[in-house]
Design a protein around this motif. Structure first.
Motif, mmCIF file in Angstrom:
data_model
loop_
_atom_site.group_PDB
_atom_site.id
_atom_site.type_symbol
_atom_site.label_atom_id
_atom_site.label_comp_id
_atom_site.label_asym_id
_atom_site.label_seq_id
_atom_site.Cartn_x
_atom_site.Cartn_y
_atom_site.Cartn_z
ATOM 1 N N HIS A 154 -5.404 2.153 -7.012
ATOM 2 C CA HIS A 154 -5.076 0.790 -7.459
ATOM 3 C C HIS A 154 -5.148 0.584 -9.066
ATOM 4 N N VAL A 167 0.276 -2.625 -4.877
ATOM 5 C CA VAL A 167 -0.198 -3.363 -3.888
ATOM 6 C C VAL A 167 -0.959 -4.539 -4.682
ATOM 7 N N ARG A 194 0.389 -8.183 -2.927
ATOM 8 C CA ARG A 194 -0.824 -8.879 -2.169
ATOM 9 C C ARG A 194 -0.701 -10.191 -3.020
ATOM 10 N N ALA A 203 2.168 -12.389 -2.052
ATOM 11 C CA ALA A 203 2.437 -12.845 -0.763
ATOM 12 C C ALA A 203 1.417 -14.092 -0.530
ATOM 13 N N PRO A 213 7.040 -10.695 -2.124
ATOM 14 C CA PRO A 213 6.466 -9.274 -2.391
ATOM 15 C C PRO A 213 7.551 -8.376 -2.209
ATOM 16 N N THR A 253 1.673 2.042 -0.157
ATOM 17 C CA THR A 253 1.510 0.814 0.295
ATOM 18 C C THR A 253 1.554 0.655 2.075
ATOM 19 N N SER A 287 0.759 -2.765 6.551
ATOM 20 C CA SER A 287 0.198 -3.975 6.893
ATOM 21 C C SER A 287 0.376 -5.081 5.944
ATOM 22 N N GLU A 288 0.728 -4.751 4.718
ATOM 23 C CA GLU A 288 1.231 -5.651 3.566
ATOM 24 C C GLU A 288 2.299 -6.041 3.855
ATOM 25 N N ARG A 319 7.794 -9.538 6.713
ATOM 26 C CA ARG A 319 6.382 -10.438 6.955
ATOM 27 C C ARG A 319 6.744 -11.001 8.284
#
Length: 422
Positions: free
Chosen positions: A95, A332, A336, A339, A346, A370, A373-374, A388
């Motif tokens: 990252h 990411v 994040r 979000a 996002p 990515t 789960s994001e 989402r």
């Protein structure tokens, strides 16, 4: 140390750089190309070196100048792709927010930093000018810092400044920084950009990456009001929106009235406009990618691209056709943040096809950059899939709806093999 001694000889970097040192320099337009050119010209005499590089922009490092080096990078962008394909470059899948720590502590700790700076201000301080970014953390821990004082580098507000006591040696140059112009925008790309732009409201804070698609999105926002910018990069199109009054930052939660970035990368108009511009501020990665700062941003719209996305929302932003051409990067980090941002978006955007092949796929051809789960909003020219909070089955249904119609039957057949608990 000067560009040449009294006999006309090049500066001898072997006075400062040892065999097996890790050498780090600014990426894209921030590369000190005279210094990197000297390093590469003298590499055989210095001895085998390790280097950490970022995004290239008219870089001195090419396939022809890379032998005798152990090269590392976080990305396969531009000419890095050819270096990786030739076995000359190792990619560290990390990252973007982790890069400063990577270069100050651990196996990739920088021994030498080559840095491009502006001419001094009235107090004798030199601005980093075109990038504060991830590499500047290594200025505090490296054994050697060599500066290239380039009189065509802007003095940019917010960017870290250095004085003569902060470097080991310096040279003076006058050359246009490396340019990274916008990529070619196709009608397909423009159609995706229009879909993304339709999600972005007045007053939103924007984050965007490098490439034709993010620039195309910016190009579709000219009728918005009071947009803000908090991004890893600031490019020509973003600067034009600032100058036209579309980007004012008036509704930002922090840095109100100011466009924040870690890196300026584009062409000469961008470099000129950034010089002592109070509406622009550069910050290190520790700030631009800080999760708390991002989460507190007003309506953060994080616009990131991808190579492919699978039917459950997993994203590959790194490899295409077995070649490393992208990066984990800051996607990411920003997704994040968006979000968690009040009213944030996002977004992962991509054309639905490339060279006749679907980029919405049943199974990724490359790594998961990515994870699903994001929280994500996936956009193609065919629509918007807000994933989402959705189950696997619901995600598959929405992803099928934004795939290219010609590829939907095959994807639907493949989707039948995806269990609801996959």
């Amino acid at each position: 140390m000067t560009p040449a001694d009294s006999t006309g000889a090049e500066p001898d970097l072997a006075r400062y750089i040892r065999p097996h040192d890790m050498v780090v320099w600014g990426q894209a337009s921030a590369e000190p190309r005279t210094l990197t050119g000297l390093l590469l010209a003298q590499r055989a005499r210095i001895g085998r070196l390790r280097c950490f590089v970022g995004i290239p922009a008219e870089s001195a490092l090419t396939l022809e100048t890379s032998d005798g080096l152990d090269i590392h990078s976080y990305c396969g962008s531009g000419t890095n792709a050819a270096l990786h394909a030739a076995g000359r470059l190792d990619v560290v899948p990390v990252h973007y927010s982790a890069l400063p720590r990577l270069l100050t502590d651990g196996p990739l700790r920088a021994d030498v930093v080559l840095v491009q700076v502006s001419p001094p201000d009235g107090t004798g301080r030199h601005s980093l000018g075109l990038a504060d970014d991830y590499f500047s953390a290594a200025l505090d821990t490296a054994r050697v810092v060599i500066a290239e004082i380039n009189d065509q580098v802007p003095f940019t507000p917010g960017a870290r400044t250095l004085g003569t006591g902060d470097w080991t040696a310096a040279i003076r140059t006058s050359r246009t920084p490396g340019r990274l112009p916008a990529g070619r925008v196709t009608e397909q790309t423009r159609a995706v950009a229009r879909r993304v732009a339709g999600l972005i409201q007045d007053g939103a804070t924007l984050q965007f990456g490098i490439g034709a698609l993010p620039e195309a999105v910016l190009g579709e926002l000219g009728d918005r009001r009071d947009l803000g910018i908090h991004s890893g990069i600031l490019n020509d199109t973003a600067m034009r929106l600032i100058e036209e009054g579309t980007v004012t930052g008036a509704r930002k939660s922090a840095d109100r009235g100011i466009a924040v970035a870690g890196l300026l990368s584009g062409t000469e108009p961008l470099f000129r406009a950034a010089h002592r511009n109070p509406r622009v501020r550069l910050h290190a990665t520790a700030y631009t990618h800080d999760p708390e700062v991002l989460a507190a941003s007003h309506q953060l719209a994080a616009v990131n691209s991808a190579i492919e996305v699978d039917l459950t929302g997993q994203v590959n932003a790194e490899t295409a056709g077995g070649r490393y051409v992208g990066a984990v990067g800051g996607a990411v980090d920003f997704l994040r943040g968006a979000a968690r941002s009040p009213g944030g978006l996002p977004i992962v955007a991509l054309p639905s096809t490339a060279r006749g092949r679907s980029r919405i796929v049943a199974r990724l051809d490359g790594p998961v950059s990515t994870p699903r789960s994001e929280p994500l909003i996936v956009v193609t020219e065919h629509g918007v899939a807000d994933l989402r909070g959705l189950s696997v089955a619901a995600r598959v249904e929405r992803m099928l709806a934004i795939a290219d119609p010609a590829h939907r039957p095959g994807l639907e057949a493949a989707a039948e093999a995806i269990p609801a608990a996959a």
